[in-house]
Design a protein around this motif. Structure first.
Motif, mmCIF file in Angstrom:
data_model
loop_
_atom_site.group_PDB
_atom_site.id
_atom_site.type_symbol
_atom_site.label_atom_id
_atom_site.label_comp_id
_atom_site.label_asym_id
_atom_site.label_seq_id
_atom_site.Cartn_x
_atom_site.Cartn_y
_atom_site.Cartn_z
ATOM 1 N N ARG A 152 34.873 45.494 35.985
ATOM 2 C CA ARG A 152 34.468 46.719 36.692
ATOM 3 C C ARG A 152 35.652 47.665 36.694
ATOM 4 O O ARG A 152 36.647 47.444 37.391
ATOM 5 C CB ARG A 152 34.030 46.382 38.112
ATOM 6 C CG ARG A 152 33.576 47.573 38.935
ATOM 7 C CD ARG A 152 33.004 47.101 40.266
ATOM 8 N NE ARG A 152 32.533 48.196 41.062
ATOM 9 C CZ ARG A 152 33.288 48.924 41.893
ATOM 10 N NH1 ARG A 152 34.579 48.658 42.005
ATOM 11 N NH2 ARG A 152 32.767 49.908 42.581
ATOM 12 N N THR A 174 22.709 45.594 41.830
ATOM 13 C CA THR A 174 23.175 45.735 43.213
ATOM 14 C C THR A 174 22.020 46.192 44.093
ATOM 15 O O THR A 174 21.340 47.168 43.757
ATOM 16 C CB THR A 174 24.272 46.816 43.301
ATOM 17 O OG1 THR A 174 25.400 46.357 42.588
ATOM 18 C CG2 THR A 174 24.672 47.096 44.743
ATOM 19 N N GLY A 205 24.649 43.645 49.045
ATOM 20 C CA GLY A 205 25.787 44.123 49.841
ATOM 21 C C GLY A 205 25.520 45.523 50.341
ATOM 22 O O GLY A 205 24.446 46.056 50.108
ATOM 23 N N THR A 206 26.404 46.088 51.041
ATOM 24 C CA THR A 206 27.744 45.599 51.303
ATOM 25 C C THR A 206 27.727 44.777 52.598
ATOM 26 O O THR A 206 27.245 45.271 53.625
ATOM 27 C CB THR A 206 28.690 46.806 51.473
ATOM 28 O OG1 THR A 206 28.588 47.622 50.297
ATOM 29 C CG2 THR A 206 30.116 46.403 51.700
ATOM 30 N N THR A 266 34.793 47.376 53.301
ATOM 31 C CA THR A 266 35.937 46.889 52.542
ATOM 32 C C THR A 266 36.725 48.051 51.947
ATOM 33 O O THR A 266 36.124 48.992 51.429
ATOM 34 C CB THR A 266 35.470 45.932 51.410
ATOM 35 O OG1 THR A 266 36.578 45.670 50.554
ATOM 36 C CG2 THR A 266 34.328 46.514 50.597
ATOM 37 N N THR A 305 38.186 48.004 49.320
ATOM 38 C CA THR A 305 38.062 47.964 47.859
ATOM 39 C C THR A 305 37.023 48.966 47.358
ATOM 40 O O THR A 305 37.141 49.505 46.264
ATOM 41 C CB THR A 305 37.667 46.533 47.396
ATOM 42 O OG1 THR A 305 38.573 45.610 47.990
ATOM 43 C CG2 THR A 305 37.692 46.414 45.895
ATOM 44 N N LYS A 306 35.984 49.175 48.129
ATOM 45 C CA LYS A 306 34.938 50.125 47.718
ATOM 46 C C LYS A 306 34.552 50.925 48.948
ATOM 47 O O LYS A 306 33.842 50.420 49.824
ATOM 48 C CB LYS A 306 33.722 49.370 47.163
ATOM 49 C CG LYS A 306 32.649 50.285 46.579
ATOM 50 C CD LYS A 306 31.610 49.471 45.807
ATOM 51 C CE LYS A 306 30.652 50.356 45.044
ATOM 52 N NZ LYS A 306 29.324 50.402 45.617
ATOM 53 N N ILE A 329 28.233 40.446 48.487
ATOM 54 C CA ILE A 329 29.523 41.075 48.186
ATOM 55 C C ILE A 329 29.938 42.025 49.311
ATOM 56 O O ILE A 329 29.084 42.601 49.988
ATOM 57 C CB ILE A 329 29.472 41.837 46.836
ATOM 58 C CG1 ILE A 329 30.875 42.355 46.447
ATOM 59 C CG2 ILE A 329 28.460 43.002 46.881
ATOM 60 C CD1 ILE A 329 31.017 42.731 44.984
ATOM 61 N N GLY A 377 33.887 42.543 51.461
ATOM 62 C CA GLY A 377 34.721 42.063 52.561
ATOM 63 C C GLY A 377 34.763 40.558 52.706
ATOM 64 O O GLY A 377 35.071 40.058 53.785
ATOM 65 N N VAL A 418 33.562 38.411 44.902
ATOM 66 C CA VAL A 418 34.781 38.917 45.551
ATOM 67 C C VAL A 418 35.596 39.739 44.581
ATOM 68 O O VAL A 418 35.581 39.505 43.371
ATOM 69 C CB VAL A 418 35.676 37.766 46.082
ATOM 70 C CG1 VAL A 418 34.972 36.979 47.163
ATOM 71 C CG2 VAL A 418 36.141 36.862 44.959
ATOM 72 N N VAL A 419 36.297 40.709 45.120
ATOM 73 C CA VAL A 419 37.305 41.435 44.346
ATOM 74 C C VAL A 419 38.678 41.049 44.887
ATOM 75 O O VAL A 419 39.393 40.223 44.313
ATOM 76 C CB VAL A 419 37.107 42.966 44.428
ATOM 77 C CG1 VAL A 419 38.151 43.665 43.555
ATOM 78 C CG2 VAL A 419 35.703 43.373 44.006
ATOM 79 N N SER A 420 39.036 41.625 46.037
ATOM 80 C CA SER A 420 40.426 41.500 46.486
ATOM 81 C C SER A 420 40.819 40.072 46.858
ATOM 82 O O SER A 420 41.985 39.705 46.684
ATOM 83 C CB SER A 420 40.676 42.448 47.668
ATOM 84 O OG SER A 420 39.746 42.214 48.688
#
Ligand code: 3NM
Length: 529
Positions: free
Chosen positions: A44, A113, A134-135, A139, A141-142, A174, A176, A201-203
């Motif tokens: 992404r 999504t 999500g979300t 977060t 991140t986004k 997805i 947090g 997850v991202v972070s």
């Protein structure tokens, strides 16, 4: 070739922004996460130009293939085609699913999504291979997320797609998610007919100092049930408030003496993180019921205390920033040990600080029991970032009073959302585990004019759930009855002329009920109402 079989347990979404990846290499971080056990990867990159994105995708696909893990590209069907990877993930504002399918063919993995039931049903009907729901939590991140839906929102979507016959469509959530909330989110998000297949997850991986270790921890958390879920009997009864089937009421009442007795026999630890006003009173209530109280507000002590077979009460009556950090440390320790926790959101709606504290606690820990008065329970219900029943609370301010059926519904809905037991205190108390809801009419007016009686009920409940964690509803009802019948008996004593003389008499009666129950004398329980 056919469509690849995909394991959705731990879904890594990449992000090479400086805030997440720093100056580390994307391919190293992705390879490390694959070594740690990531089961699917999505590239992404919202800002990269096409030539760069294609080259990164090709490089990552070389890596993911070695681990036999699918690589999907966010949004960019052209890039997926160019590198021949396994598929794409598309958002609601990206290319339509049907077009992506036409371009990529039947064997491509295409995920969508979704944040609403409508979006989810449309994606399922359109042949999405999986849904990213999500979300869950806000977060960094986004930041342009459309809706924060909480675990209740996820559960609502899962229930709706299962009801529409899409119970086999895989789902991940997805937003947090990290090691401290993952198991709880999976547990609380599960609908009766459908659970999540994994988490994205991202972070939690990409920003971790050691992405391999982070991925290994997270995949372990996804694959194992949380400690608090083990040995938990949520109860399958069909009780409905005052209309509860007589069999339910009598079967719960029949179990009350065993709970009172088990507190007496086992002397469970009641670990109180409570306010200054009630510490002494709470410790006396615990002792009179047969529990062993400890007043320990330093969260780090919970790592040892949680191993002693007791329960924790977090009473945020005098919340401070430091206190909140201590609550969270202690709650995580008890969650990790699988020992029960009772949350008393004192004055939850009184200030923005308290509302924020409730929100932080709800999104950080699993709470076996939430106990509060009507205003507090309303605030807790309205503060999980949304969910299927939230609209019922809008426009109801904290001073208005609900009627009995509304109260019963509120505690039931909150308990169903949190998958726990909720107690709303008042002239009539309502107790629910989301499936069974009971009203308790015991107590006396002095309970309303002596400070700390509500708080010490939390302590009483902790003693009972510590000794009976497998059926928390029965434990809570036993504690409420023990407490309130003691209050009634105290109020009837000739020497009690007001709140001052009531308190010692109340402690005496708590003690006497426990002693009588240990002897097999259950006359007090005849007052249960
Ligand atoms: N999609 P983190 S939330 C990429 O809600 C993404 O659809 C979201 O990042 C959605 O794991 C999100 O660091 C970011 O919280 C998730």
């Amino acid at each position: 070739m056919g469509k690849p079989a995909v394991d959705y347990a731990l879904y890594l979404v990449t992000d090479s922004s400086a805030a997440i990846l720093g100056d580390r290499s994307l391919s190293h971080a992705v390879e490390a996460s694959l070594k740690g056990g990531v089961t699917i990867v999505q590239l992404r990159e919202k800002t990269a130009d096409t030539a760069h994105l294609t080259s990164v995708a090709r490089q990552l696909h070389g890596i993911t293939r070695r681990y036999n893990v699918p690589l999907l590209i966010n949004d960019r069907v052209d890039v997926a085609l160019a590198v021949g990877c396994e598929g794409v993930h598309i958002g609601q504002d990206d290319m339509p699913l049907s077009t992506a399918r036409q371009l990529l063919g039947p064997d491509a993995v295409i995920g969508v999504t979704v944040s609403t039931v409508d979006e989810a049903l449309r994606a399922c009907a359109g042949g999405a291979d999986y849904l990213g729901i999500g979300t869950v939590y806000a977060t960094p991140t986004k930041t342009n997320t459309k809706e924060i839906i909480g675990t209740a929102g996820v559960r609502h979507i899962l229930a709706a797609i299962a009801a529409a016959g899409y119970d086999t469509t895989p789902t991940v959530c997805i937003g947090g998610l990290n090691g401290s909330n993952l198991q709880r989110v999976l547990f609380q998000s599960a609908a009766p007919a459908k659970a999540l297949d994994g988490a994205a997850v991202v972070s939690a991986v990409m920003a971790a100092p050691d992405p391999e270790a982070a991925a290994r921890d997270l995949v372990g958390l996804v694959r194992n049930p949380p400690a608090f879920q083990l040995d938990m009997d949520m109860g399958k009864g069909k009780g409905k408030g005052k209309g509860a089937a007589a069999a339910d009421v009598s079967s719960v009442l029949a179990q009350v003496p065993a709970v009172v007795r088990s507190v007496h026999d086992a002397t469970p630890l009641s670990h109180n993180m409570t306010n200054l006003v009630v510490q002494n009173f709470a410790a006396n209530v615990a002792l009179c019921m047969g529990a062993s109280p400890i007043m320990a507000n330093y969260g780090a002590e919970a790592a040892d205390l949680c191993k002693l077979g007791g329960a924790l009460v977090v009473n945020m009556g005098t919340v401070t920033a430091e206190g909140l950090a201590n609550y969270l440390t202690a709650l995580r320790a008890y969650n990790h040990a699988g020992r029960p926790v009772v949350f008393d959101p004192v004055g939850a709606g009184a200030t923005s600080i308290r509302r924020a504290a409730v929100k932080t606690i709800l999104s950080s820990a699993y709470l076996d029991v939430i106990k509060g008065n009507e205003g507090e329970i309303k605030t807790v219900f309205g503060d999980d970032g949304g969910g299927e029943q939230q609209h019922q609370q809008r426009g109801v301010d904290s001073t208005s009073t609900l009627d009995a059926p509304q109260k019963a519904r509120l505690v039931r809905d909150l308990a169903a959302r949190e998958k726990n037991v909720v107690v709303m205190t008042g002239a009539t108390d309502f107790v629910s585990d989301g499936a069974r809801t009971f009203a308790v009419d015991n107590g006396c007016e002095y309970l309303g004019v002596v400070t700390g009686t509500g708080c010490t009920l939390g302590t009483a409940i902790s003693a009972a759930v510590a000794s009976r964690p497998a059926d928390r509803l029965v434990a809570v009802i036993a504690a409420v009855l023990h407490f309130e019948i003691a209050a009634e008996l105290a109020a009837e004593r000739p020497e009690v002329r007001g709140p001052g003389t009531f308190v010692p008499a109340f402690l005496d009666e708590l003690f006497r009920i426990r002693q009588a129950t240990a002897r097999g004398d259950l006359a007090w329980l005849a007052r249960a109402n």
